[in-house]
Design a protein around this motif. Structure first.
Motif, mmCIF file in Angstrom:
data_model
loop_
_atom_site.group_PDB
_atom_site.id
_atom_site.type_symbol
_atom_site.label_atom_id
_atom_site.label_comp_id
_atom_site.label_asym_id
_atom_site.label_seq_id
_atom_site.Cartn_x
_atom_site.Cartn_y
_atom_site.Cartn_z
ATOM 1 N N ASN A 171 6.260 -6.221 -2.343
ATOM 2 C CA ASN A 171 5.448 -7.177 -3.675
ATOM 3 C C ASN A 171 4.896 -8.417 -2.510
ATOM 4 O O ASN A 171 5.258 -9.472 -2.512
ATOM 5 C CB ASN A 171 5.758 -7.457 -4.404
ATOM 6 N N HIS A 201 4.561 -1.716 -3.132
ATOM 7 C CA HIS A 201 4.890 -2.359 -3.934
ATOM 8 C C HIS A 201 5.824 -1.390 -5.263
ATOM 9 O O HIS A 201 6.799 -0.496 -5.147
ATOM 10 C CB HIS A 201 3.740 -1.666 -5.659
ATOM 11 N N ILE A 242 -1.806 -8.197 -6.579
ATOM 12 C CA ILE A 242 -0.877 -7.182 -6.124
ATOM 13 C C ILE A 242 -1.348 -5.641 -6.053
ATOM 14 O O ILE A 242 -0.852 -5.435 -5.219
ATOM 15 C CB ILE A 242 -0.326 -6.841 -7.581
#
Length: 365
Positions: free
Chosen positions: A196, A211, A202
């Protein structure tokens, strides 16, 4: 830089509100010595930016001369906002994967708390290390002032990500970074390491395989705790680690590789993921010392803001004196809290220097 400086009162206000809300919920998310260390790192970074920010902007402006496109006004801002976040992702990822960049970025990850004060815990060399990653925006026709504004907005967005008091935000998290996703980034749980990296979006992490969702309570900090409140040591200790790593091998190839290797690399060994098993760093404080340092911090924060906003109007000597004295205060807090013998001598010297500087600044003609 000006956007961040004008936001300082808001940062302090929201830190106070977070503290009050946490207490109402029965949460202990702040430890005063750690929070003071976070703020002192933020102060020293802003002071260093007074000296160094112009250098990065000057390099960007020089590259801007060779731009290959001329976007429209709307296009400039669109490219600037999306582009800053995209290249920020790659700088951020590299800062976790390349030792020499991690040496700077590690400062932001030292805190074993997770709160809005951690957002202010920034490294001296962050902005300089980021400049090469953002230079493509100059070639894409984003003017220097628009670049600086977009970069400031990107940093401001990330402030609210540093809290434990906001839970998951559903579908919003599919596109945008949130506190839950950023808690993962600050955690040392093995499944959370190096995940992240996004700033505002994102999406980059989803696209490039970095992620992770928050599934178990994060453990914050670094795999090897700093165990110090000193902002100066926080900013330089890992460079000594790299030097020690290079010195531990006899091959020049490995010595050079130590600079660019992943932080988990060791010569002749496979990279390993370690789990922190040390207790958190605790510093006992007395009520009197705590009150004294809080007063000094309350004075240092507006002094930092004034230096950032108006320091360039001072002579180089006065500007350097102001920067040095405020920075000395941030270092002295650590010395006092950790009971170092040099703490009070440095603090008394800083107080004397500050009084002398104020006398010069406010002396009549």
């Amino acid at each position: 830089m000006q956007i961040i400086a004008w936001s300082i009162p808001g940062f302090i206000l929201f830190i106070g509100l977070e503290l009050l809300l946490a207490r109402r919920r029965g949460r202990n998310v702040y430890h005063l010595p750690v929070a003071l260390s976070d703020i002192s790192c933020g102060i020293t970074q802003q002071l260093f930016n007074i000296i160094s920010f112009g250098l990065g902007l000057a390099v960007y402006a020089w590259v801007y001369q060779f731009r290959v496109v001329e976007p429209s006004t709307a296009g400039v801002w669109l490219i600037g906002m999306i582009g800053v976040d995209f290249f920020y992702y790659w700088w951020h990822r590299a800062s976790h994967e390349v030792n020499i960049l991690w040496a700077s970025h590690i400062v932001h990850h030292h805190s074993e708390d997770y709160n809005l004060a951690v957002a202010l815990r920034q490294a001296l060399f962050t902005n300089l290390s980021m400049v090469p990653f953002l230079l493509p925006l100059a070639l894409l026709g984003v003017p220097p002032l628009v670049y600086a504004a977009c970069k400031g907005i990107n940093s401001l967005y990330q402030f609210w990500l540093h809290t434990e008091l906001i839970g998951k935000l559903g579908a919003f998290e599919r596109v945008f970074n949130t506190p839950s996703l950023h808690r993962v980034h600050h955690a040392v749980n093995p499944q959370y390491l190096d995940r992240n990296y996004g700033g505002i979006f994102i999406l980059w992490d989803r696209l490039f395989g970095s992620h992770a969702l928050e599934r178990e309570p994060p453990i914050y900090g670094t795999t090897k705790p700093l165990r110090s409140l000193n902002p100066l040591w926080a900013n330089f200790h890992y460079y000594f680690t790299i030097a020690g790593l290079a010195a531990s091998t006899s091959r020049w190839r490995d010595r050079l590789h130590a600079i660019v290797a992943h932080p988990g690399w060791r010569p002749g060994q496979p990279s390993v993921t370690t789990t922190r098993d040390e207790p958190r760093y605790e510093v006992p404080t007395s009520p009197g010392l705590t009150r004294y340092i809080l007063v000094q911090a309350a004075l240092a924060i507006p002094a930092t803001m004034l230096l950032v906003l108006h320091g360039l109007s001072l002579s180089p000597a006065l500007r350097l004196a102001g920067v040095g004295l405020v920075a000395a205060g941030a270092i002295a807090w650590a010395g006092l809290l950790e009971r170092h013998r040099w703490g009070w001598p440095l603090e008394l010297l800083r107080l004397a220097g500050s009084l002398a500087l104020l006398r010069v600044l406010f002396a009549g003609p």
